[in-house]
Design an enzyme around this catalytic site. Structure first.
Site, PDB file in Angstrom:
ATOM      1  N   ARG A  65     -53.537  -2.421 -57.843  1.00  0.00           N
ATOM      2  CA  ARG A  65     -54.667  -1.690 -58.433  1.00  0.00           C
ATOM      3  C   ARG A  65     -55.362  -2.479 -59.534  1.00  0.00           C
ATOM      4  NH1 ARG A  65     -53.992   3.771 -57.177  1.00  0.00           N
ATOM      5  NH2 ARG A  65     -54.714   4.703 -59.128  1.00  0.00           N
ATOM      6  N   LYS A  72     -43.562  -4.195 -67.927  1.00  0.00           N
ATOM      7  CA  LYS A  72     -43.911  -3.821 -66.547  1.00  0.00           C
ATOM      8  C   LYS A  72     -45.191  -4.555 -66.153  1.00  0.00           C
ATOM      9  CE  LYS A  72     -45.248   0.153 -63.684  1.00  0.00           C
ATOM     10  NZ  LYS A  72     -46.661  -0.079 -63.382  1.00  0.00           N
ATOM     11  N   HIS A 126     -48.922  -3.374 -60.343  1.00  0.00           N
ATOM     12  CA  HIS A 126     -49.594  -2.082 -60.506  1.00  0.00           C
ATOM     13  C   HIS A 126     -49.984  -1.515 -59.133  1.00  0.00           C
ATOM     14  CE1 HIS A 126     -51.369  -0.127 -64.261  1.00  0.00           C
ATOM     15  NE2 HIS A 126     -51.773   0.717 -63.319  1.00  0.00           N
ATOM     16  N   GLN A 129     -43.629   4.955 -70.153  1.00  0.00           N
ATOM     17  CA  GLN A 129     -44.556   3.835 -69.953  1.00  0.00           C
ATOM     18  C   GLN A 129     -45.583   3.848 -71.072  1.00  0.00           C
ATOM     19  OE1 GLN A 129     -48.000   4.460 -68.545  1.00  0.00           O
ATOM     20  NE2 GLN A 129     -48.505   2.299 -68.877  1.00  0.00           N
ATOM     21  N   THR A 139     -46.806  -1.730 -70.149  1.00  0.00           N
ATOM     22  CA  THR A 139     -47.554  -2.271 -69.001  1.00  0.00           C
ATOM     23  C   THR A 139     -48.404  -3.443 -69.479  1.00  0.00           C
ATOM     24  OG1 THR A 139     -47.530  -0.182 -67.819  1.00  0.00           O
ATOM     25  CG2 THR A 139     -49.309  -1.704 -67.260  1.00  0.00           C
ATOM     26  N   TYR A 181     -58.204   7.773 -54.840  1.00  0.00           N
ATOM     27  CA  TYR A 181     -57.710   7.293 -56.143  1.00  0.00           C
ATOM     28  C   TYR A 181     -56.243   6.885 -56.030  1.00  0.00           C
ATOM     29  CZ  TYR A 181     -55.534   7.485 -60.709  1.00  0.00           C
ATOM     30  OH  TYR A 181     -54.763   7.178 -61.807  1.00  0.00           O
TER      31      TYR A 181
END
Ligand SMILES: Cc1cc2nc3c(=O)[nH]c(=O)nc-3n(C[C@H](O)[C@H](O)[C@H](O)COP(=O)(O)O)c2cc1C
Ligand SMILES: CCCCCCC(=O)C(=O)O
Length: 377
Positions: free
Chosen positions: A260, A233, A257, A136, A164, A32
């Protein structure tokens, strides 16, 4: 024999740490953390982009003292590095975000807390020793949840909200599918009401589904919902960067990210120069993704970023030895960065610039980015 400087008998660089840390975690957790989406093209590209730049050092400079300090989110920081938000630090160590925050405080750097923190924002703020805290925000459909995350962060003294933007839908992380990865059912998620089941990543609870319709209107509206600075972000396009400045954001964090989300997306270092040009100094531009060495920090700054943030490296440190492990990551990168500055002839961060880099091209040619003004005279 000179064994080099280390704070630990096994770890001399971040690569040593990665190998050691991952072996301590269950396979599904390690996958992960380290995994990206699909075939990991962007994950690899983030790292490889740094290898395409080589140094063109200057000598005849006084580097008896090298000052790595700079300012980030209004705080003087020990070096231009901070901790990017990552979910669920308790997967790596029982002290979770408390350990991370304490290490950040010890090293004199700032930290951004994930929406998916396991530790409440006021507790983390209390461990940061006066360093700046960013919150965040993964914007979800339930505006009450978004607002409580904003209000709690502001009340805890956070100075910036990092929204984000690269996650309207969660990326396709094949490792997590194969491992049926899910957070433990007793894991706390204090940003969310207790009746929300966040442990099942494919939950049908619409309250916590991502807002897949983020608009400039909504970004502007956020400014009216908090006194914190608003940063975006996940910006990769210079067009979005210019529009973000027009929407009144306080800063941009160039990020994908950590590979991801959209596999095949441009690496962050490759995206950076055009964004720096589009923003033209109107707001700060920061970057994350693939930073594993002090030389990577230097290259990002030379290409126009004011500051870099760390994702996985911090989690590796946490898995290795909790707070001491995160401190080891930060100390290692600090020492490497200071040395790279000295070896490039930079006594201050302000002296780092594109004149100290050349780009290696696919045909084998190596082209200096530009001659410094000094050299042209
Ligand atoms: C395990 C993990 C969890 C993450 N969780 C979040 C998150 O909750 N919110 C977010 O905006 N980014 C998240 N990220 C992305 C990081 O903030 C950062 O952009 C990325 O890790 C930087 O790349 P690096 O790991 O190569 O340094 C996560 C990254 C990892 C590895
Ligand atoms: C328990 C929910 C985890 C949400 C995903 C966090 C994240 O952004 C990541 O990259 O992983």
């Amino acid at each position: 024999m000179n064994r080099g400087k280390s704070y630990d008998d096994k770890v001399f660089c971040i690569a040593d740490l990665e190998a050691n840390a991952l072996g301590r975690l269950p396979r599904a957790t390690a996958d992960y953390i380290n995994g990206g989406s699909m075939l990991h093209e962007t994950l690899r590209a983030n790292n490889e982009a740094y290898d395409r730049y080589v140094f063109v050092p200057r000598y005849f400079k006084d580097v008896r003292k090298v000052d790595t300090t700079t300012v980030c989110l209004g705080k003087k920081v020990a070096f231009p590095v901070g901790i990017s938000p990552s979910a669920m630090h308790s997967l790596c160590h029982q002290d979770a975000e408390v350990a991370t925050a304490r290490a950040a405080a010890e090293r004199g750097i700032n930290m951004i807390l994930s929406t998916y923190t396991n530790t409440p924002v006021d507790v983390v703020a209390g461990e940061l020793g006066g360093m700046a805290l960013g919150q965040q925000l993964s914007k979800v459909l339930d505006e009450g949840i978004n607002q409580s995350i904003i209000d709690n962060a502001e009340a805890a003294g956070a100075s910036a909200l990092f929204v984000t933007v690269d996650c309207p839908w969660l990326g396709r992380r094949l490792g997590d599918y194969r491992n049926s990865f899910a957070p433990p059912t007793d894991m706390p998620f204090p940003s969310f009401p207790t009746d929300v089941d966040i442990h099942n990543l494919s939950t049908a609870d619409q309250r916590i589904a991502y807002d897949a319709d983020l608009s400039w209107e909504k970004v502007r509206a956020l400014k009216g919902r908090t006194k914190m600075q608003i940063w975006l972000k996940g910006i990769l396009s210079p067009i979005d960067a210019a529009m973000a400045v027009e929407a009144g954001v306080d800063g941009i964090l160039v990020s994908n990210h950590g590979g991801r989300q959209l596999d095949g997306a441009i690496s962050t270092l490759e995206a950076l120069p055009a964004i720096v040009e589009a923003v033209a100094g109107r707001v700060p531009v920061h970057i994350d993704g693939g930073i594993r060495r002090g030389s990577d920090i230097f290259k990002a700054l030379a290409l126009g970023a004011q500051h870099v943030w760390l994702g996985r490296t911090v989690l590796w440190g946490l898995a290795y030895k909790g707070q001491a492990g995160v401190k080891l990551v930060l100390d290692t990168l600090y020492d490497e960065f200071q040395l790279v500055m000295a070896l490039n002839g930079c006594a201050t961060v302000a002296e780092i610039g594109p004149h100290l880099l050349a780009r290696r091209h696919l045909d084998g040619s190596v082209v200096p980015l530009l001659l410094s003004r000094e050299a042209r005279l």
